[in-house]
Design an enzyme around this catalytic site. Structure first.
Site, PDB file in Angstrom:
ATOM      1  N   CYS A   1      43.932 -81.132 -30.844  1.00 50.95           N
ATOM      2  CA  CYS A   1      42.074 -81.032 -30.394  1.00 50.95           C
ATOM      3  C   CYS A   1      42.352 -80.080 -31.688  1.00 50.95           C
ATOM      4  CB  CYS A   1      42.481 -80.944 -29.622  1.00 50.95           C
ATOM      5  SG  CYS A   1      42.849 -80.640 -27.980  1.00 50.95           S
TER       6      CYS A   1
ATOM      7  N   CYS B   1      43.296 -64.266 -18.764  1.00 50.17           N
ATOM      8  CA  CYS B   1      43.655 -65.951 -19.116  1.00 50.17           C
ATOM      9  C   CYS B   1      44.618 -66.026 -20.144  1.00 50.17           C
ATOM     10  CB  CYS B   1      42.603 -66.309 -20.808  1.00 50.17           C
ATOM     11  SG  CYS B   1      42.902 -67.640 -21.241  1.00 50.17           S
TER      12      CYS B   1
ATOM     13  N   CYS C   1      51.334 -75.489 -29.282  1.00 49.50           N
ATOM     14  CA  CYS C   1      50.933 -76.869 -28.315  1.00 49.50           C
ATOM     15  C   CYS C   1      51.315 -77.893 -28.410  1.00 49.50           C
ATOM     16  CB  CYS C   1      48.803 -76.209 -28.130  1.00 49.50           C
ATOM     17  SG  CYS C   1      48.367 -77.408 -26.646  1.00 49.50           S
TER      18      CYS C   1
ATOM     19  N   CYS D   1      40.196 -76.540 -32.273  1.00 41.49           N
ATOM     20  CA  CYS D   1      41.150 -75.677 -31.629  1.00 41.49           C
ATOM     21  C   CYS D   1      42.193 -75.004 -32.046  1.00 41.49           C
ATOM     22  CB  CYS D   1      42.440 -76.144 -29.960  1.00 41.49           C
ATOM     23  SG  CYS D   1      42.796 -74.888 -29.157  1.00 41.49           S
TER      24      CYS D   1
ATOM     25  N   GLU E   1      49.391 -65.467 -26.490  1.00 41.22           N
ATOM     26  CA  GLU E   1      48.417 -64.517 -26.067  1.00 41.22           C
ATOM     27  C   GLU E   1      48.022 -64.701 -25.233  1.00 41.22           C
ATOM     28  OE1 GLU E   1      46.646 -64.145 -30.751  1.00 41.22           O
ATOM     29  OE2 GLU E   1      45.934 -65.704 -30.106  1.00 41.22           O
TER      30      GLU E   1
ATOM     31  N   CYS F   1      37.884 -68.925 -25.941  1.00 40.45           N
ATOM     32  CA  CYS F   1      38.452 -70.382 -26.085  1.00 40.45           C
ATOM     33  C   CYS F   1      38.869 -70.802 -27.614  1.00 40.45           C
ATOM     34  CB  CYS F   1      38.249 -71.528 -25.467  1.00 40.45           C
ATOM     35  SG  CYS F   1      37.520 -70.962 -23.890  1.00 40.45           S
TER      36      CYS F   1
HETATM   37  N1  SAH Z   1      45.557 -76.910 -23.312  1.00 41.72           N
HETATM   38  C1  SAH Z   1      44.350 -76.868 -21.823  1.00 41.72           C
HETATM   39  C2  SAH Z   1      44.179 -75.118 -21.825  1.00 41.72           C
HETATM   40  C3  SAH Z   1      43.376 -74.203 -23.129  1.00 41.72           C
HETATM   41  S1  SAH Z   1      42.244 -75.142 -23.840  1.00 41.72           S
HETATM   42  C4  SAH Z   1      42.606 -77.733 -22.743  1.00 41.72           C
HETATM   43  O1  SAH Z   1      42.588 -78.209 -23.206  1.00 41.72           O
HETATM   44  O2  SAH Z   1      42.332 -77.376 -21.112  1.00 41.72           O
HETATM   45  C5  SAH Z   1      40.750 -73.986 -22.532  1.00 41.72           C
HETATM   46  C6  SAH Z   1      39.473 -74.395 -23.317  1.00 41.72           C
HETATM   47  O3  SAH Z   1      39.282 -74.232 -23.947  1.00 41.72           O
HETATM   48  C7  SAH Z   1      39.499 -75.621 -23.607  1.00 41.72           C
HETATM   49  O4  SAH Z   1      38.602 -75.929 -22.601  1.00 41.72           O
HETATM   50  C8  SAH Z   1      38.762 -76.311 -24.786  1.00 41.72           C
HETATM   51  O5  SAH Z   1      38.570 -77.274 -24.715  1.00 41.72           O
HETATM   52  C9  SAH Z   1      38.996 -75.166 -25.539  1.00 41.72           C
HETATM   53  N2  SAH Z   1      38.526 -75.320 -26.311  1.00 41.72           N
HETATM   54  C10 SAH Z   1      39.221 -75.347 -27.493  1.00 41.72           C
HETATM   55  N3  SAH Z   1      38.737 -74.647 -28.905  1.00 41.72           N
HETATM   56  C11 SAH Z   1      37.847 -74.189 -28.434  1.00 41.72           C
HETATM   57  C12 SAH Z   1      36.825 -73.747 -29.550  1.00 41.72           C
HETATM   58  N4  SAH Z   1      36.918 -74.104 -30.822  1.00 41.72           N
HETATM   59  N5  SAH Z   1      36.082 -73.232 -29.026  1.00 41.72           N
HETATM   60  C13 SAH Z   1      35.322 -73.839 -27.607  1.00 41.72           C
HETATM   61  N6  SAH Z   1      36.355 -74.196 -26.699  1.00 41.72           N
HETATM   62  C14 SAH Z   1      37.240 -74.507 -27.230  1.00 41.72           C
END
Ligand code: SAH
Length: 346
Positions: free
Chosen positions: A118, A107, A114, A121, A94, A339
């Site tokens: 996390c 973005c 991935c 996420c 996406e 995000c």
């Molecule tokens: N793997 C990379 C880039 C992808 S995530 C990273 O970790 O930075 C992009 C951003 O979205 C990151 O800061 C991540 O922590 C945040 N993110 C992930 N899940 C989220 C959620 N459910 N709500 C808000 N931000 C989130």
């Protein structure tokens, strides 16, 4: 069986020039084809109008031009556009277009699925299937630039590597894509307008510093206490905060560039005084700023956005210590484009 044709965009300009020379043509032909492939982003040989038919057929026999296809498009009420992008082998990633008053930000994704885990996420629920190639990242940028011109009458202005995947686990290809995006032979965008966001892979952060990269670095911190961070980002056990801090100090010493920490405050997880204190301490390592991001729910009961009071306490405590803090409202939430919500729901 005929050998599989090579993707022509996996060749460097030098390799393309050498290919033409080897086949009795001028090396310069390589430059012309290279320009069609990257600067003009063509996906068929037939459209290369300054290349003879014979040469185009020869290219067709030897190569393919793998490319992405916008498979689906959803538009949010706030103007955000989420694209489902089909890769040449059928995988979907996406990419999101985020318009603000003055800018359009793309973005982009760097992996199918991935590498990380996390808990908050949505993408982490998809196994990492493969890394994206440089051209697949480049094509996402081109696609969003075209949408920006079509729907918003302006060029794409910024790029964030905050889509699916962990860019530093695909560092080589991410770097190559950025080289193409910033090169005048590609899109000619300024690296100052590109931000790579990582959960923090210390070894690669140091490598980036050694490579003297010119783009911005954002680190998804979310907690500055190891125990807390490991409980929501399990890979933190492998790359603890001390190693992350060391790599960031190295980064700052080598590049002189500040870092942005991305941080979500969750109810009962990282909303205590000691969490704030730890963040303030972590911010002392190098000049930085903190982006407090709104949590985008991914149907996991453990995670709830903290109260606005808790968030206000974060803001005032950070400001008291002269730490720059911004609150980032999320965009495209209604279409799961925000995000952490990218997970091919459709
Ligand atoms: N793997 C990379 C880039 C992808 S995530 C990273 O970790 O930075 C992009 C951003 O979205 C990151 O800061 C991540 O922590 C945040 N993110 C992930 N899940 C989220 C959620 N459910 N709500 C808000 N931000 C989130």
């Amino acid at each position: 069986m005929k050998p599989k044709k090579k993707d022509i965009r996996s060749l460097s300009k030098e390799q393309l020039r050498a290919f033409f020379e080897k086949n009795g043509d001028k090396a310069f032909r390589g430059n012309q084809v290279y320009e069609w492939l990257w600067h003009k982003s063509l996906h068929t040989f037939d459209e290369m109008t300054n290349i003879s038919k014979q040469t185009r057929e020869m290219l067709q026999e030897n190569f393919v031009i793998n490319h992405i296809e916008v498979d689906s498009m959803q538009r949010s009420e706030d103007g955000t556009i989420k694209n489902g992008i089909r890769l040449h082998d059928g995988f979907i990633v996406e990419s999101v277009l985020i318009p603000t008053e003055k800018r359009t930000t793309a973005c982009v994704s760097s992996q199918v699925g991935c590498s990380l885990d996390c808990h908050f996420c949505a993408t982490s629920r998809l196994k990492r299937m493969r890394n994206l190639n440089p051209d697949e990242i480049y094509d996402q940028v081109v696609a969003i630039d075209r949408q920006s011109q079509l729907y918003y009458n302006r060029k794409l202005s910024n790029i964030v590597f905050m889509g699916m995947g962990e860019p530093l686990m695909n560092y080589k290809n991410v770097l190559k894509s950025i080289e193409k995006i910033t090169s005048p032979e590609g899109l000619g965008m300024s690296s100052k307008r590109i931000t790579v966001s990582t959960s923090g892979v210390p070894k690669i952060i140091k490598k980036m510093a050694n490579d003297e990269v010119k783009f911005n670095l954002a680190v998804s911190l979310h907690a500055a206490i190891d125990k807390v961070r490991s409980s929501i980002m399990p890979f933190n056990e492998k790359f603890p905060l001390k190693d992350l801090a060391d790599s960031l100090i190295y980064w700052y010493e080598k590049t002189g560039r500040t870092v942005t920490y991305e941080y979500v405050v969750w109810d009962g997880i990282n909303d205590k005084k000691e969490d704030i204190k730890a963040l303030i301490d972590f911010c002392q390592h190098i000049p930085c700023k903190v982006n407090l991001i709104e949590y985008n729910p991914i149907d996991d009961g453990r995670f709830q956005q903290a109260s606005s009071r808790a968030i206000d306490t974060y803001i005032s405590s950070l400001e008291k210590h002269d730490i720059i803090v911004n609150v980032r409202r999320s965009r495209g939430k209604d279409i799961d484009a925000a995000c952490g919500q990218l997970a091919n729901k459709s």
